[in-house]
Design an enzyme around this catalytic site. Structure first.
Site, PDB file in Angstrom:
ATOM      1  N   GLY B  40      52.845   0.430  13.305  1.00 51.57           N
ATOM      2  CA  GLY B  40      52.636   1.560  14.211  1.00 51.57           C
ATOM      3  C   GLY B  40      53.951   2.236  14.547  1.00 51.57           C
ATOM      4  O   GLY B  40      54.059   3.468  14.563  1.00 51.57           O
ATOM      5  N   ASN B  42      56.805   2.086  12.727  1.00 48.98           N
ATOM      6  CA  ASN B  42      57.342   2.732  11.527  1.00 48.98           C
ATOM      7  C   ASN B  42      56.639   4.061  11.241  1.00 48.98           C
ATOM      8  O   ASN B  42      57.259   5.041  10.839  1.00 48.98           O
ATOM      9  CB  ASN B  42      57.162   1.829  10.298  1.00 48.98           C
ATOM     10  CG  ASN B  42      58.073   0.622  10.326  1.00 48.98           C
ATOM     11  OD1 ASN B  42      59.048   0.594  11.063  1.00 48.98           O
ATOM     12  ND2 ASN B  42      57.753  -0.379   9.520  1.00 48.98           N
ATOM     13  N   GLU B 140      47.258  -4.009  13.438  1.00 49.49           N
ATOM     14  CA  GLU B 140      48.213  -5.028  13.899  1.00 49.49           C
ATOM     15  C   GLU B 140      48.101  -5.294  15.401  1.00 49.49           C
ATOM     16  O   GLU B 140      48.411  -6.388  15.858  1.00 49.49           O
ATOM     17  CB  GLU B 140      49.651  -4.637  13.549  1.00 49.49           C
ATOM     18  CG  GLU B 140      49.973  -4.810  12.073  1.00 49.49           C
ATOM     19  CD  GLU B 140      51.453  -4.634  11.761  1.00 49.49           C
ATOM     20  OE1 GLU B 140      51.938  -5.350  10.880  1.00 49.49           O
ATOM     21  OE2 GLU B 140      52.128  -3.782  12.374  1.00 49.49           O
ATOM     22  N   THR B 220      45.981   4.400  -1.202  1.00 49.11           N
ATOM     23  CA  THR B 220      47.316   4.495  -1.817  1.00 49.11           C
ATOM     24  C   THR B 220      47.423   3.404  -2.877  1.00 49.11           C
ATOM     25  O   THR B 220      47.026   2.256  -2.656  1.00 49.11           O
ATOM     26  CB  THR B 220      48.427   4.361  -0.763  1.00 49.11           C
ATOM     27  OG1 THR B 220      48.244   3.144  -0.046  1.00 49.11           O
ATOM     28  CG2 THR B 220      48.406   5.525   0.219  1.00 49.11           C
ATOM     29  N   GLY B 225      49.909   6.249  -7.585  1.00 53.92           N
ATOM     30  CA  GLY B 225      49.582   7.465  -6.844  1.00 53.92           C
ATOM     31  C   GLY B 225      48.622   7.249  -5.694  1.00 53.92           C
ATOM     32  O   GLY B 225      48.588   6.166  -5.099  1.00 53.92           O
ATOM     33  N   GLY B 253      53.961   2.502   2.702  1.00 53.43           N
ATOM     34  CA  GLY B 253      52.646   2.806   3.273  1.00 53.43           C
ATOM     35  C   GLY B 253      52.792   3.458   4.644  1.00 53.43           C
ATOM     36  O   GLY B 253      52.042   4.379   4.993  1.00 53.43           O
ATOM     37  N   ASP B 254      53.768   2.987   5.414  1.00 51.12           N
ATOM     38  CA  ASP B 254      54.011   3.573   6.741  1.00 51.12           C
ATOM     39  C   ASP B 254      54.524   5.008   6.606  1.00 51.12           C
ATOM     40  O   ASP B 254      54.140   5.893   7.372  1.00 51.12           O
ATOM     41  CB  ASP B 254      55.016   2.731   7.520  1.00 51.12           C
ATOM     42  CG  ASP B 254      54.473   1.334   7.812  1.00 51.12           C
ATOM     43  OD1 ASP B 254      53.230   1.190   7.882  1.00 51.12           O
ATOM     44  OD2 ASP B 254      55.277   0.408   7.970  1.00 51.12           O
TER      45      ASP B 254
END
Lengths: 282, 304
Positions: B40, B42, B140, B220, B225, B253-254
């Site tokens: 969260g 990041n 999380e 993702t 891609g 991902g963040d």
């Protein structure tokens, strides 16, 4: 005034203790329940253990110049350990992480930082060795530093106790300077290269290199061996283990403190064995 | 500009580099680095650097690591009005044991103060959720707290993004609260009947996720891609070809989620938002770190 003093040359770590139901294996992410910081490092832990028993301890070590060092020095100031031989150097403090579960199992990693840069020059000072009965060493600093410390001690007829933890190859030169060697079962297997669990054989082999050998076997007791003697087994006390972390450092401290006072090797082992059983069940 | 609110956790990432210890073993490692972490946190930093007007809802301890969090939010324009400071709990940490040679890791996350976020904390931050156009969260923080916040967002017509990381079971009622569901390939696999490893798998199984009740699914797929699908269309956006420039994929991902939410705040269409986030996340993998590897907005605008 207590004139019996011990010089400890060894590590100081900022320990991150993490309580976790599961200890993560490779590739795993697990959820831990809590964490707390602790003063650690085998040098610091064994110094604390000795100091609590009324022994005057001088700790030769180093910390970095970072937020961890102020915590470490503040914790050490709460003890009676002489901190005049701890240098602040321009690098990171030693750090470790220990992830442990409620059964007392753990896995740990240590990053030595400043502990690998402890100055040899301090060891040359006569005032350091004044009234010293024993030098206490572990394996969390460079062997060259341990050898220099042991040579300086020997020059002054001071005996050398070494807790060879964690296990590393020990040079012949190092062995030749050690009077009492203390290892646990994992370390004994690794430094003797004996694959089977024949700890008496390991003790005998090590006793050819140093005068007195102590191998602690956890719940299975202790094996001791004096040079040119047969190994001897001392059984353990049955207790419910809460946490075995730090047990080795505690044992080392209790043993040496008693041995200095009574000069009775076997009796000091029995006392350390008993007190350590109490320690791990608390 | 429209506003973004994020609910998630902050932890101090304690990265230890060395061989990974077995149980009962103490390893001498090579190096140790402390940095800001938590998905969260990041994602908020990514959004702040990507140009969003972002507010983070989280909880830290009254300690050095809590101060570290505030420092980075100040540097990256993340609003801290609802970054609560706990007097009882320490800031969370993640012990990350990393073997540089093999790329293996072993991680223990202690959520600490962020794990003590409560429904009351969310109620106190209700206005910041209500007044935003996008609400972004992950799994999380405590799940009941996450679900409560998603409900508030939905009741107030705020567009919701759930990045289901780490993947966890969710009750049926949760999926209809989600406008954009943004798992990576392994998290997506958790919610479907097969394993998703590539573009083809993603298009095969995305329908199962839509059937759960989410409006849009955005999967993702690492260096291949991003795959998007909703009930009317789908799109595959290939990853940037970065080759050897990729040095650290942690936090990618963040980067994607934070910048994707930013693009939606700017009224970009879904495909446009995916393209923007795809580039943003790609650039982040060419730098070491998680929060510290997030690109600035002008770097992306140059490439678009």
């Amino acid at each position: 005034m207590n004139l019996i003093s011990i010089v400890v040359v060894g590590s100081i770590h900022y320990d991150f203790f993490i309580d976790s139901e599961f200890i993560p294996k490779i590739g795993e992410t697990v959820l831990g329940s809590s964490w707390y910081p602790k003063l650690g490092g085998k040098g610091a832990n064994q110094s604390v253990s000795l100091s609590k028993l009324g022994i005057k301890v001088k700790l030769v070590s180093a910390v970095g110049k970072d937020s961890f060092s102020s915590y470490l020095i503040n914790q050490l100031k709460k003890t009676d350990i002489d901190l005049n031989y701890i240098k602040h150097i321009n690098t990171n403090s030693g750090i470790s992480v220990a992830i442990s579960n409620s059964k007392g199992d753990y896995s740990a990693m240590v990053v030595s930082g400043a502990n690998l840069k402890i100055s040899k020059n301090i060891l040359l000072k006569n005032e350091l060795w004044k009234d010293t009965k024993f030098l206490m060493l572990q394996n969390e600093v460079e062997e060259a530093l341990n050898i220099e410390a042991a040579e300086q001690a020997k020059k002054r007829k001071i005996k050398v106790f070494m807790n060879a933890a964690p296990a590393k190859n020990i040079s012949q030169e190092m062995y030749s300077l050690v009077d009492i060697l203390l290892v646990n079962e994992i370390e004994a297997s690794q430094i003797t290269n004996i694959g089977t669990k024949d700890f008496e054989k390991m003790a005998l082999l090590l006793s050819k290199k140093v005068n007195n050998v102590i191998i602690t076997l956890g719940s299975k007791g202790v094996v001791i061996c004096k040079k040119n003697n047969k190994p001897k087994k001392i059984s353990s006390y049955k207790v419910n283990v809460k946490s075995a972390h730090g047990a080795g450092d505690f044992f080392a401290g209790i043993f040496l403190a008693n041995y200095i006072k009574n000069s009775n090797f076997e009796e000091s082992i029995i006392t350390a064995n008993k007190k350590t059983a109490e320690f791990i069940s608390k | 500009m429209k506003k973004l609110s994020v609910l998630g956790i902050f932890v101090a990432d304690l990265a230890f580099f060395g061989k990974i210890p077995k149980v009962g073993e103490t390893i001498l490692g090579d190096n140790f680095v402390v940095g800001p972490g938590g998905k969260g946190s990041n994602q908020s930093v990514a959004a702040g650097k990507a140009g969003a007007k972002v507010n983070l809802i989280t909880k830290v301890g009254d300690d050095d690591y809590g101060k570290m969090a505030f420092r980075i939010y100040q540097e990256t324009n993340v609003g801290t009005e609802f970054v609560y400071i706990s007097k009882e709990q320490s800031t969370g940490v993640a012990a990350i044991l990393l073997n540089k040679e093999t790329g293996e890791n072993a991680i223990s996350v202690v959520p600490g103060a962020a794990g003590a976020l409560t429904i009351e904390d969310i109620n106190n931050a209700k206005d910041v959720i209500k007044n935003s156009s996008i609400f972004l969260t992950q799994l999380e923080a405590p799940i009941d707290v996450v679900v409560h916040a998603l409900k508030i967002a939905k009741e107030n017509n705020v567009t919701t993004i759930l990045n289901p990381a780490p993947s966890a079971s969710l009750s049926k009622e949760v999926f209809p609260l989600i406008d954009y569901f943004t798992p990576n390939e392994s998290e997506a696999s958790f919610y479907v009947s097969g394993e998703i490893k590539n573009h083809e798998d993603a298009s095969k199984y995305a329908g199962e996720i839509l059937d759960l009740g989410v409006k849009n699914v955005v999967i993702t797929l690492g260096d291949s891609g991003v795959y998007f699908q909703n009930n009317t269309r789908n799109h595959f956006e290939p990853a940037l070809k970065l080759g050897e420039k990729v040095i650290d994929t942690s936090g990618a991902g963040d980067a994607f989620n934070g910048s994707f939410a930013t693009a939606l705040c700017e009224n970009k269409g879904i495909i446009e938002a995916i393209k923007f986030a795809n580039i943003y996340a790609g650039i982040s993998t060419t730098r070491i770190g998680t929060a510290n590897s997030m690109p600035q907005r002008d770097e992306i605008d140059k490439l678009l």
